[in-house]
Design a protein around this motif. Structure first.
Motif, PDB file in Angstrom:
ATOM      1  N   VAL A 169      53.921 -25.801  -8.576  1.00 33.08           N
ATOM      2  CA  VAL A 169      53.624 -26.170  -7.296  1.00 33.08           C
ATOM      3  C   VAL A 169      53.976 -24.649  -6.610  1.00 33.08           C
ATOM      4  O   VAL A 169      55.016 -24.208  -6.630  1.00 33.08           O
ATOM      5  N   TYR A 170      53.029 -24.611  -5.670  1.00 30.24           N
ATOM      6  CA  TYR A 170      52.946 -23.149  -4.863  1.00 30.24           C
ATOM      7  C   TYR A 170      53.221 -23.525  -3.360  1.00 30.24           C
ATOM      8  O   TYR A 170      52.457 -24.233  -2.866  1.00 30.24           O
ATOM      9  N   LEU A 171      54.435 -22.838  -3.091  1.00 26.79           N
ATOM     10  CA  LEU A 171      54.993 -23.092  -1.502  1.00 26.79           C
ATOM     11  C   LEU A 171      55.104 -22.004  -1.026  1.00 26.79           C
ATOM     12  O   LEU A 171      55.161 -20.843  -1.654  1.00 26.79           O
ATOM     13  N   PRO A 172      54.903 -21.903   0.625  1.00 27.71           N
ATOM     14  CA  PRO A 172      55.063 -20.518   1.165  1.00 27.71           C
ATOM     15  C   PRO A 172      56.416 -20.266   1.100  1.00 27.71           C
ATOM     16  O   PRO A 172      57.370 -21.025   0.731  1.00 27.71           O
ATOM     17  N   PRO A 173      56.734 -18.847   1.206  1.00 24.27           N
ATOM     18  CA  PRO A 173      57.899 -18.169   1.034  1.00 24.27           C
ATOM     19  C   PRO A 173      58.934 -18.989   1.911  1.00 24.27           C
ATOM     20  O   PRO A 173      60.229 -19.267   1.709  1.00 24.27           O
ATOM     21  N   GLN A 174      58.725 -19.500   3.132  1.00 21.40           N
ATOM     22  CA  GLN A 174      59.774 -20.191   3.829  1.00 21.40           C
ATOM     23  C   GLN A 174      60.219 -21.184   3.546  1.00 21.40           C
ATOM     24  O   GLN A 174      61.139 -21.872   4.309  1.00 21.40           O
ATOM     25  N   ALA A 175      59.608 -22.009   2.732  1.00 20.09           N
ATOM     26  CA  ALA A 175      59.966 -23.157   2.237  1.00 20.09           C
ATOM     27  C   ALA A 175      60.612 -23.313   0.715  1.00 20.09           C
ATOM     28  O   ALA A 175      60.851 -24.345   0.060  1.00 20.09           O
ATOM     29  N   LEU A 176      60.953 -22.125   0.323  1.00 21.73           N
ATOM     30  CA  LEU A 176      61.657 -22.069  -0.960  1.00 21.73           C
ATOM     31  C   LEU A 176      63.053 -22.653  -1.053  1.00 21.73           C
ATOM     32  O   LEU A 176      63.176 -23.155  -2.053  1.00 21.73           O
ATOM     33  N   HIS A 177      63.530 -22.944  -0.050  1.00 24.03           N
ATOM     34  CA  HIS A 177      64.723 -23.607  -0.100  1.00 24.03           C
ATOM     35  C   HIS A 177      64.597 -25.174  -0.264  1.00 24.03           C
ATOM     36  O   HIS A 177      65.528 -25.864  -0.580  1.00 24.03           O
ATOM     37  N   LEU A 178      63.324 -25.665  -0.074  1.00 28.15           N
ATOM     38  CA  LEU A 178      63.233 -27.076  -0.318  1.00 28.15           C
ATOM     39  C   LEU A 178      62.736 -27.550  -1.798  1.00 28.15           C
ATOM     40  O   LEU A 178      62.302 -28.624  -2.031  1.00 28.15           O
ATOM     41  N   LYS A 179      62.667 -26.473  -2.584  1.00 31.79           N
ATOM     42  CA  LYS A 179      62.091 -26.536  -4.173  1.00 31.79           C
ATOM     43  C   LYS A 179      62.886 -27.833  -4.858  1.00 31.79           C
ATOM     44  O   LYS A 179      62.135 -28.378  -5.467  1.00 31.79           O
ATOM     45  N   LEU A 184      56.266 -33.921  -1.660  1.00 32.10           N
ATOM     46  CA  LEU A 184      56.854 -32.717  -1.087  1.00 32.10           C
ATOM     47  C   LEU A 184      57.618 -33.236   0.317  1.00 32.10           C
ATOM     48  O   LEU A 184      57.324 -34.106   0.796  1.00 32.10           O
ATOM     49  N   PRO A 185      58.681 -32.606   0.401  1.00 33.44           N
ATOM     50  CA  PRO A 185      59.627 -32.760   1.782  1.00 33.44           C
ATOM     51  C   PRO A 185      58.644 -32.476   2.696  1.00 33.44           C
ATOM     52  O   PRO A 185      57.567 -31.776   2.899  1.00 33.44           O
ATOM     53  N   ALA A 186      58.881 -33.098   3.997  1.00 30.75           N
ATOM     54  CA  ALA A 186      57.920 -33.086   5.215  1.00 30.75           C
ATOM     55  C   ALA A 186      58.014 -31.549   5.731  1.00 30.75           C
ATOM     56  O   ALA A 186      57.025 -31.239   6.194  1.00 30.75           O
ATOM     57  N   LYS A 187      59.279 -31.063   5.549  1.00 31.56           N
ATOM     58  CA  LYS A 187      59.130 -29.765   6.313  1.00 31.56           C
ATOM     59  C   LYS A 187      58.583 -28.697   5.341  1.00 31.56           C
ATOM     60  O   LYS A 187      58.668 -27.479   5.614  1.00 31.56           O
ATOM     61  N   ALA A 188      58.075 -28.937   4.295  1.00 26.23           N
ATOM     62  CA  ALA A 188      57.773 -27.853   3.286  1.00 26.23           C
ATOM     63  C   ALA A 188      56.347 -27.321   3.721  1.00 26.23           C
ATOM     64  O   ALA A 188      56.087 -26.180   3.252  1.00 26.23           O
ATOM     65  N   GLY A 189      55.462 -28.053   4.388  1.00 25.64           N
ATOM     66  CA  GLY A 189      54.411 -27.401   4.987  1.00 25.64           C
ATOM     67  C   GLY A 189      53.286 -27.622   3.894  1.00 25.64           C
ATOM     68  O   GLY A 189      53.218 -28.539   3.098  1.00 25.64           O
ATOM     69  N   ARG A 190      52.333 -26.894   3.968  1.00 22.61           N
ATOM     70  CA  ARG A 190      50.983 -27.089   2.866  1.00 22.61           C
ATOM     71  C   ARG A 190      51.411 -26.342   1.792  1.00 22.61           C
ATOM     72  O   ARG A 190      51.809 -25.315   1.476  1.00 22.61           O
ATOM     73  N   ALA A 191      51.070 -27.042   0.552  1.00 23.25           N
ATOM     74  CA  ALA A 191      51.328 -26.682  -0.746  1.00 23.25           C
ATOM     75  C   ALA A 191      50.145 -26.722  -1.700  1.00 23.25           C
ATOM     76  O   ALA A 191      49.419 -27.538  -1.245  1.00 23.25           O
ATOM     77  N   HIS A 192      50.393 -25.992  -2.722  1.00 23.82           N
ATOM     78  CA  HIS A 192      49.230 -25.839  -3.608  1.00 23.82           C
ATOM     79  C   HIS A 192      49.792 -26.358  -5.082  1.00 23.82           C
ATOM     80  O   HIS A 192      50.572 -25.969  -5.411  1.00 23.82           O
ATOM     81  N   VAL A 193      49.187 -27.501  -5.757  1.00 22.59           N
ATOM     82  CA  VAL A 193      49.648 -27.725  -6.976  1.00 22.59           C
ATOM     83  C   VAL A 193      48.530 -27.907  -8.051  1.00 22.59           C
ATOM     84  O   VAL A 193      47.242 -28.256  -7.886  1.00 22.59           O
ATOM     85  N   GLY A 211      47.798 -29.850  -0.238  1.00 21.32           N
ATOM     86  CA  GLY A 211      47.983 -30.808   0.769  1.00 21.32           C
ATOM     87  C   GLY A 211      49.493 -30.694   1.035  1.00 21.32           C
ATOM     88  O   GLY A 211      50.351 -29.706   0.867  1.00 21.32           O
ATOM     89  N   ASN A 212      49.820 -31.753   1.827  1.00 22.13           N
ATOM     90  CA  ASN A 212      51.122 -32.018   2.564  1.00 22.13           C
ATOM     91  C   ASN A 212      51.666 -33.333   1.980  1.00 22.13           C
ATOM     92  O   ASN A 212      51.047 -33.931   1.553  1.00 22.13           O
ATOM     93  N   ALA A 213      52.880 -33.499   1.952  1.00 28.61           N
ATOM     94  CA  ALA A 213      53.566 -34.854   1.736  1.00 28.61           C
ATOM     95  C   ALA A 213      53.393 -35.266   0.361  1.00 28.61           C
ATOM     96  O   ALA A 213      54.009 -34.729  -0.337  1.00 28.61           O
TER      97      ALA A 213
END
Length: 125
Positions: free
Chosen positions: A53-63, A88-97, A112-114
């Motif tokens: 799962v690839y997250l934006p840097p600002q969403a790292l705390h939601l891992k 994914l948590p709602a606040k994670a934003g767009r992720a790549h899986v 995607g999201n969610a």
């Protein structure tokens, strides 16, 4: 002459390494690898699905809030359809899986999201 060329080449390589890593670090998406999901196919074979799962840097705390699950069903053509859900948590934003099954070297990916749903079709029942 030879020592001078080697020294110059080494300095150039070191400079490019430092300059390249500084540029890339500003655009890195954080990658989280969930524990592998172990499944049993309808025919009784054991397989393992890996999710990256690839997250934006600002969403790292939601891992630690990311969950995933998978099911294996017959695909109707003599194989097994694996359905993977990454939540994914709602606040994670767009992720790549990226989901992969290494035994048959299959992978699929999606943004995607969610909840992100991916499908792997393996030639084993």
């Amino acid at each position: 002459m030879k020592f001078r060329s080697v020294l110059l080449g080494g300095l150039l390589a070191g400079t490019l390494f430092i300059a390249g890593s500084g540029w890339a670090s500003a655009n890195v998406a954080w990658c989280i690898s969930d524990p592998p999901i172990q499944l049993v196919t309808p025919g009784g074979h054991y397989i393992v699905v890996n999710n990256m799962v690839y997250l934006p840097p600002q969403a790292l705390h939601l891992k630690n809030q990311i969950t995933d699950d998978a099911t294996a069903t017959r695909d109707g053509a003599g194989g097994t359809l694996i359905t993977v859900h990454v939540h994914l948590p709602a606040k994670a934003g767009r992720a790549h899986v990226i989901s992969s099954e290494n035994r048959f070297r299959l992978s699929t990916q999606k943004d995607g999201n969610a909840t992100i749903t991916l499908y792997l079709d393996i030639p084993l029942t």
